[in-house]
Design a protein around this motif. Structure first.
Motif: not given
Length: 316
Positions: A177, A181, A226, A229-231
């Protein structure tokens, strides 16, 4: 064996990685440092607690520590493991609606095959004192009254104890990542979450999908969506099956409706069959008091319409 309350262990090249994991958790939690990449020196002594600060280490020699603070006792790496990750030899945990599937999976893999009945309300045990069932037919309070040598564990402790014995359902994948982030997660994290980030995320953003899911589990309700959604690739799709475990032994259709229909109240029930994971708590069964016929009754929006017809059995 009783361990000393005030202890120390020399940090070496061989044990530093293991000792550093525990040390980082302590100093990040206490606020002694906010650097997730803080390193423990190889020439230091790791301490249970520092006498005057929150660092948990001593930079001098063993002689200088024990000469000034004679209550500190040296421990081995095995003792360190027992102190920092203590688990009872004989443990128990009561099965409830939330933990049942997880407990059942371990029970089915470890109990003797001749035992086929384990359900919510029973107590899962590391080893039953008298048989190979791995459970007690009753509440945990009753079990502990009868067998005081056992200790109750939490679900998290159960996972830590049994994880080495459980088959992994998914392979852990290495992922990367962005540093931005990672910083965002760290700035929003609580002390325990910062300790988790320090242990499971490298400074350059390298981590695993399992670590992402663990962070998601620790997050508050604002951050959970969140992170997901990011991963999205770190989260397997939700099961296509329904979970009816909360309605076992309950009427699926209320008694007044059954009476109005002219059917017995138990005509349809949640299937409770431990021997078949596909149907267990994920399907319905129909009472043998009636005959049942499943037929197609035309189509609707281009899809077949399936109907279930109950008929009365002959009294002959």
């Amino acid at each position: 064996m009783k361990h000393p309350e005030e202890w120390y262990i020399p940090v070496t090249e061989e044990n530093r990685a293991e000792l550093q994991t525990w040390w980082r958790k302590q100093v990040l939690k206490s606020g002694w440092t906010y650097d997730p990449d803080a390193r423990l020196r190889e020439d230091a002594l790791l301490l249970s607690e520092h006498p005057t600060d929150l660092s948990h280490y001593w930079c001098g020699s063993e002689e200088s520590l024990t000469g000034r603070y004679p209550s500190y006792q040296k421990i081995t790496l095995e003792q360190f493991r027992q102190i920092t990750n203590p688990h009872p030899e004989h443990w128990c945990i009561e099965a409830n609606e939330e933990n049942f599937k997880e407990l059942y999976a371990w029970w089915r893999n470890n109990a003797a095959e001749r035992y086929t009945y384990f359900q919510v309300g029973h107590t899962l045990v590391s080893d039953h004192p008298h048989d190979e069932s791995k459970y007690y037919l009753g509440s945990i309070a009753q079990f502990l009254d009868n067998y005081p040598q056992f200790e109750e564990v939490t679900l998290e402790q159960f996972r830590e104890i049994t994880k080495p014995n459980q088959a992994q359902t998914t392979m852990t994948k290495q992922i990367q990542i962005s540093r931005e982030l990672l910083n965002e997660y760290y700035e929003a994290a609580t002390s325990p979450q910062k300790a988790y980030l320090s242990e499971h995320f490298k400074l350059d953003g390298r981590t695993t999908d399992e670590a992402i899911r663990g962070l998601h589990d620790m997050a508050c309700k604002f951050w959970k969506p969140k992170i997901k959604k990011n991963h999205p690739d770190c989260f397997p799709e939700d099961s296509k099956y329904f979970d009816f475990s909360k309605h076992v032994n309950l009427n699926v259709v209320s008694e007044d409706v059954c009476e109005a229909l002219g059917l017995r109240s138990e005509f349809i029930q949640v299937r409770n069959n431990f021997d078949n994971p596909k149907t267990h708590h994920q399907s319905f069964y129909l009472s043998s008091y009636y005959n049942w016929e499943l037929v197609q009754d035309g189509t609707e929006s281009g899809r077949p319409v399936m109907v279930l017809i109950p008929t009365k059995k002959s009294s002959k």
